[in-house]
Design a protein around this motif. Sequence first.
Motif, PDB file in Angstrom:
ATOM      1  N   PHE A   1      62.943 -73.843 121.752  1.00  4.05           N
ATOM      2  CA  PHE A   1      62.466 -74.817 122.728  1.00  4.05           C
ATOM      3  C   PHE A   1      61.628 -74.124 123.803  1.00  4.05           C
ATOM      4  CE2 PHE A   1      66.470 -76.921 121.259  1.00  4.05           C
ATOM      5  CZ  PHE A   1      65.860 -78.015 120.662  1.00  4.05           C
ATOM      6  N   TYR A   2      62.019 -72.929 124.175  1.00  6.91           N
ATOM      7  CA  TYR A   2      61.287 -72.197 125.224  1.00  6.91           C
ATOM      8  C   TYR A   2      59.855 -71.931 124.797  1.00  6.91           C
ATOM      9  CZ  TYR A   2      59.618 -68.181 127.850  1.00  6.91           C
ATOM     10  OH  TYR A   2      58.842 -67.324 128.586  1.00  6.91           O
ATOM     11  N   GLU A   3      59.650 -71.506 123.561  1.00  8.48           N
ATOM     12  CA  GLU A   3      58.291 -71.218 123.093  1.00  8.48           C
ATOM     13  C   GLU A   3      57.422 -72.474 123.120  1.00  8.48           C
ATOM     14  OE1 GLU A   3      58.473 -67.816 119.791  1.00  8.48           O
ATOM     15  OE2 GLU A   3      60.020 -69.348 119.478  1.00  8.48           O
ATOM     16  N   LYS A   4      57.993 -73.601 122.758  1.00 10.74           N
ATOM     17  CA  LYS A   4      57.236 -74.853 122.768  1.00 10.74           C
ATOM     18  C   LYS A   4      56.851 -75.251 124.190  1.00 10.74           C
ATOM     19  CE  LYS A   4      59.607 -76.756 118.677  1.00 10.74           C
ATOM     20  NZ  LYS A   4      58.471 -76.841 117.754  1.00 10.74           N
ATOM     21  N   VAL A   5      57.841 -75.275 125.070  1.00 13.39           N
ATOM     22  CA  VAL A   5      57.568 -75.761 126.414  1.00 13.39           C
ATOM     23  C   VAL A   5      56.682 -74.780 127.187  1.00 13.39           C
ATOM     24  CG1 VAL A   5      59.652 -74.774 127.482  1.00 13.39           C
ATOM     25  CG2 VAL A   5      58.644 -76.852 128.429  1.00 13.39           C
ATOM     26  N   ARG A   6      56.778 -73.472 126.900  1.00 14.02           N
ATOM     27  CA  ARG A   6      55.915 -72.492 127.573  1.00 14.02           C
ATOM     28  C   ARG A   6      54.452 -72.723 127.198  1.00 14.02           C
ATOM     29  NH1 ARG A   6      53.896 -67.676 126.008  1.00 14.02           N
ATOM     30  NH2 ARG A   6      55.123 -67.718 124.083  1.00 14.02           N
ATOM     31  N   LEU A   7      54.206 -72.972 125.904  1.00 13.17           N
ATOM     32  CA  LEU A   7      52.841 -73.247 125.471  1.00 13.17           C
ATOM     33  C   LEU A   7      52.328 -74.566 126.046  1.00 13.17           C
ATOM     34  CD1 LEU A   7      53.060 -72.154 121.725  1.00 13.17           C
ATOM     35  CD2 LEU A   7      51.626 -71.111 123.489  1.00 13.17           C
ATOM     36  N   ALA A   8      53.220 -75.601 126.060  1.00 12.39           N
ATOM     37  CA  ALA A   8      52.804 -76.888 126.607  1.00 12.39           C
ATOM     38  C   ALA A   8      52.468 -76.776 128.090  1.00 12.39           C
ATOM     39  CB  ALA A   8      53.902 -77.921 126.398  1.00 12.39           C
ATOM     40  N   GLN A   9      53.299 -76.060 128.841  1.00 13.44           N
ATOM     41  CA  GLN A   9      53.043 -75.874 130.268  1.00 13.44           C
ATOM     42  C   GLN A   9      51.760 -75.090 130.485  1.00 13.44           C
ATOM     43  OE1 GLN A   9      56.194 -75.047 133.465  1.00 13.44           O
ATOM     44  NE2 GLN A   9      55.379 -73.003 133.107  1.00 13.44           N
ATOM     45  N   GLY A  10      51.555 -74.047 129.677  1.00 16.55           N
ATOM     46  CA  GLY A  10      50.308 -73.281 129.794  1.00 16.55           C
ATOM     47  C   GLY A  10      49.084 -74.101 129.449  1.00 16.55           C
ATOM     48  N   GLY A  11      49.240 -75.127 128.610  1.00 15.82           N
ATOM     49  CA  GLY A  11      48.118 -75.992 128.251  1.00 15.82           C
ATOM     50  C   GLY A  11      47.910 -77.136 129.222  1.00 15.82           C
ATOM     51  N   GLY A  12      48.644 -77.153 130.339  1.00 16.13           N
ATOM     52  CA  GLY A  12      48.437 -78.171 131.365  1.00 16.13           C
ATOM     53  C   GLY A  12      49.304 -79.397 131.223  1.00 16.13           C
ATOM     54  N   ALA A  13      50.277 -79.405 130.314  1.00 18.07           N
ATOM     55  CA  ALA A  13      51.134 -80.574 130.125  1.00 18.07           C
ATOM     56  C   ALA A  13      52.027 -80.785 131.344  1.00 18.07           C
ATOM     57  CB  ALA A  13      51.979 -80.416 128.868  1.00 18.07           C
TER      58      ALA A  13
ATOM     59  N   PRO B   1      47.378 -70.958 118.653  1.00 13.65           N
ATOM     60  CA  PRO B   1      46.446 -71.754 117.841  1.00 13.65           C
ATOM     61  C   PRO B   1      46.873 -73.212 117.667  1.00 13.65           C
ATOM     62  CG  PRO B   1      46.832 -69.629 116.819  1.00 13.65           C
ATOM     63  CD  PRO B   1      47.807 -69.752 117.934  1.00 13.65           C
ATOM     64  N   ASP B   2      48.154 -73.521 117.916  1.00 10.31           N
ATOM     65  CA  ASP B   2      48.616 -74.903 117.794  1.00 10.31           C
ATOM     66  C   ASP B   2      48.175 -75.779 118.948  1.00 10.31           C
ATOM     67  OD1 ASP B   2      49.905 -74.276 115.432  1.00 10.31           O
ATOM     68  OD2 ASP B   2      51.814 -73.837 116.408  1.00 10.31           O
ATOM     69  N   LEU B   3      47.667 -75.174 120.043  1.00 17.48           N
ATOM     70  CA  LEU B   3      47.214 -75.950 121.192  1.00 17.48           C
ATOM     71  C   LEU B   3      45.868 -76.608 120.883  1.00 17.48           C
ATOM     72  CD1 LEU B   3      48.039 -73.495 124.117  1.00 17.48           C
ATOM     73  CD2 LEU B   3      48.998 -75.777 123.832  1.00 17.48           C
TER      74      LEU B   3
ATOM     75  N   ALA C   1      51.704 -83.592 114.447  1.00 21.04           N
ATOM     76  CA  ALA C   1      51.274 -82.838 113.268  1.00 21.04           C
ATOM     77  C   ALA C   1      51.499 -81.347 113.461  1.00 21.04           C
ATOM     78  CB  ALA C   1      49.804 -83.117 112.980  1.00 21.04           C
ATOM     79  N   SER C   2      51.794 -80.946 114.693  1.00 23.19           N
ATOM     80  CA  SER C   2      52.017 -79.534 115.010  1.00 23.19           C
ATOM     81  C   SER C   2      53.430 -79.338 115.543  1.00 23.19           C
ATOM     82  CB  SER C   2      51.000 -79.071 116.060  1.00 23.19           C
ATOM     83  OG  SER C   2      51.357 -77.804 116.589  1.00 23.19           O
ATOM     84  N   VAL C   3      53.983 -78.152 115.320  1.00 17.68           N
ATOM     85  CA  VAL C   3      55.278 -77.792 115.891  1.00 17.68           C
ATOM     86  C   VAL C   3      55.120 -77.049 117.205  1.00 17.68           C
ATOM     87  CG1 VAL C   3      56.533 -77.759 113.711  1.00 17.68           C
ATOM     88  CG2 VAL C   3      55.332 -75.712 114.468  1.00 17.68           C
ATOM     89  N   LEU C   4      53.871 -76.718 117.578  1.00 14.00           N
ATOM     90  CA  LEU C   4      53.557 -76.045 118.841  1.00 14.00           C
ATOM     91  C   LEU C   4      54.386 -74.772 119.021  1.00 14.00           C
ATOM     92  CD1 LEU C   4      51.609 -76.516 121.217  1.00 14.00           C
ATOM     93  CD2 LEU C   4      53.514 -77.499 122.476  1.00 14.00           C
TER      94      LEU C   4
END
Length: 518
Positions: A107-119, A86-88, A79-82
């Motif tokens: 892609f970098y913005e997505k994966v950076r946020l995912a990595q920062g969120g513990g993914a 705020p999308d986390l 449901a989110s494009v991350l």
Amino acid sequence: MAAAAAAAAAAAAAALARLAAAFLLLAAQVACEYGMVHVVSETGGPKGKDYCILYNPQWAHLPHDLGKASLLQVRDWTASVLCSPPDLPAKGFSNQIPLVARGNCTFYEKVRLAQGGGARGLLIVSKETLVPPGGNKTQYDEIGIPVALLSHKDMLDIFKSFGRAVRAALYAPSEPMLDYNMVIIFIMAVGTVALGGYWAGSRDVRKRYVKHKRDDGPAKQEAEAVDVSPVLVCVFVAMCCSALVLLYYFYDRLVYVTIAIFCLSSSTGLYSCLSPLVQRLPFGRCRVPDNSLPYFRKRPRVSMLLLALLCLAVSVVWGIFRNEDQWAWILQDALGVAFCLYMLKTIRLPTFKACTLLLLVLFVYDVFFVFITPFLTKSGNSIMVEVATGPSDSATHEKLPMVLKVPRLNASPLALCDRPFSLLGFGDILVPGLLVAYCHRFDIQVQSSRVYFVACTVAYGIGLLVTFMALALMQRGQPALLYLVPCTLMTSCALALWRRELGMFWTGSGFAVNTSLI
């Protein structure tokens, strides 16, 4: 002079720019790899299943062995494009692999946020064609988790098959150098060439020197073979070029015409191959009653009519279920082999000169459309490979049937994602097969114990093995005639030279030898 020099410099600069662009495109293609995501249900439901992913190893490498890949919980966050903090989710993606929608940011913005969120990994779901998830060197160095693209269709299948509570492991097994299905293709191709060449050669010589009674009874003479003249060779190659180019530009419209032609011609070929066996059966010899119908007034045998209906039914069944990957390929291969045998029996090369002309012209044709056309098309793809495998942007997703196809027997990302079948075109069987048939006819006429036939068949097998080796080493489509033509032509020519029969072999004058041999 100055203007000419400036124009030349501009042309050279443009050429360098195109070369640089091609290099960058090649680099991007090398960086992009296919992998797999192995999905299992958390509730212990159905057996796990692999799905195709497209990843870039410069972000993070995937293990080659599934046993070394971590099985992690999948979090549906589509449901989110991350694209922003705020999308986390409030608690992040601790030790999870989130599924997020593609779009709105890099892609970098997505994966950076995912990595920062513990993914521990990131799967980007795409409704469009999968593209390499690229970035730059600095971004690659910053990211330590794998990122890959998963098709929206596969995501829906995952939730339908396993429910919402699933675990997944990302891995990329190494591609085998050569799939075992090549053995099946090799046996089919060499067997068809050997059987077709033997059958065509024996039948043609028998028709030359044995008088058949022409009547409407069981012993009626078969259709005459077609001699290939130099003019016919040129016309045939021109038609091949035109058909290939038209298929490249109008694939979605012409593919159904090709399928219909294949159904008709392959059913005819199957009938031609089976009719000699049916005619020898001790039963079913009754004939159609007297009538005035165009074909039936010759009173054909009922068994032959039933055979014709059976052959037509087989081709219709294939036509209806042609896209059933589990078993339709078996029917296609059977019809294809029958079609090739029928063509080898029908088309006749009268001299080695005609053989050489046909094989060399088609050699150039094959090499041009595989290796040269990538420099002439906007996409940079080979016209031959694009048409044979079906364009990636085809709306019909249909494949041309003029190939032998066998599914890959090794589990690999390439088999799962891009090329689940190995292919060999009918032309790679028919063109050398016509030379094999000529060699067999010449053998019989000069009483050479079929040495030409055996040598040419063995040369074909060696050429096919060389083709498979080149395919394994280069990992790209190969023009099989590039290897088959030199092997068969040089072997036949060398043998004729060694036996001091090159003159007769070249002109076909061996067929003027004593006609009482048969």
